[in-house]
Write an enzyme that holds these catalytic residues in place. Structure first.
Site: not given
Ligand code: FPP
Length: 233
Positions: A12-13, A25, A29, A57-58, A123, A180, A187
């Site tokens: 997250d973040g 945003r 990612h 996530s869903t 792994l 996290r 969670l």
């Molecule tokens: C949550 O941060 C992150 C996600 C929903 C996406 C996670 C995706 C990646 C780490 C990169 C993609 C890699 C693959 C293999 C698909 P957030 O967007 O909720 O952050 P925020 O809470 O700061 O808004």
């Protein structure tokens, strides 16, 4: 250092990391994908048995369409760029979640990553994508109910082990440590069944800033915990 057998991560973040830099945003990612790459490598080097990451996530479908498609494009890019090295490092990929709902190219890339690494023995790297803990449990319940209706199992003798065999994580150990990033203390529908006795580690560090050195800090913190699994020492 005691190495957890199974580490699971809520990455997250990314969005806040991007905002801090005046970027969109999806840039967050993208930076998160680089972090992921380093962390997979670190887990492989440390001899972690199993790594599970929450990629989508869903509930993430509620985000703007361009962010959703941006994440799936990153998944395609990740597979295109990393599969060769993952293969060389003997990493086995498993997808957790309903990938049938993904855009065609993302579904194909994800499935190729899973199929082509299926015989690897290093792994175990699980990517939770279109995953939700409740959806996973409901899917297991439906499968079990169908077997019961067909007379293939006796509901009265169903065990926790039988149930766990119907989850996406069938055959894998429960996570020992759930990390996290981004500071939220929840969670978020991640590994709902499997997290019953997991140790939790929350850091304020945003995912794109989460380095292998920070992973070591989390593992050290885990090593200092006393796990009792409901018993007493
Ligand atoms: C949550 O941060 C992150 C996600 C929903 C996406 C996670 C995706 C990646 C780490 C990169 C993609 C890699 C693959 C293999 C698909 P957030 O967007 O909720 O952050 P925020 O809470 O700061 O808004």
């Amino acid at each position: 250092m005691a190495i957890p057998q199974h580490i699971a991560i809520i990455m997250d973040g990314n969005g806040r990391w991007a905002k801090q830099r005046g970027q969109i945003r999806v840039q967050g990612h993208k930076a998160g994908m680089e972090s992921l790459r380093e962390i997979v490598r670190a887990c492989s080097d440390l001899g972690v048995g199993c790594l599970t990451v929450y990629a989508f996530s869903t509930e993430n479908w509620k985000r703007p369409a361009d962010e959703v498609s941006g994440i799936f494009k990153l998944l395609v890019a990740y597979v295109a760029r990393e599969l060769k090295e993952l293969q060389a490092n003997n990493v086995r990929i498993r997808l957790l979640g309903d990938v049938s709902a993904l855009p065609e190219d993302a579904r194909r890339a994800a499935q190729e990553a899973q199929t082509s690494t299926a015989d690897n023995t290093g792994l175990q790297f699980n990517i939770a994508i279109n995953y939700g803990g409740r959806a996973e449990i409901l899917r297991a319940v439906k499968a079990i109910a169908e077997k019961a209706a067909a007379g293939e199992l006796d509901p009265a003798s169903l065990t926790e082990e039988d149930f766990a065999r119907e989850l996406y994580t069938a055959g894998l150990p429960d996570p020992d440590l759930i990390i996290r990033t981004g500071g939220e203390m929840r969670l978020s529908n991640f590994l709902t069944w499997q997290s019953a006795y997991s140790e939790l580690y929350v850091t304020d560090t945003y995912w794109p800033d989460f380095t292998p050195a920070k992973l070591n800090e989390a593992i050290e913190s885990y090593g200092a915990r006393e796990r009792r699994f409901g018993g007493i020492k």
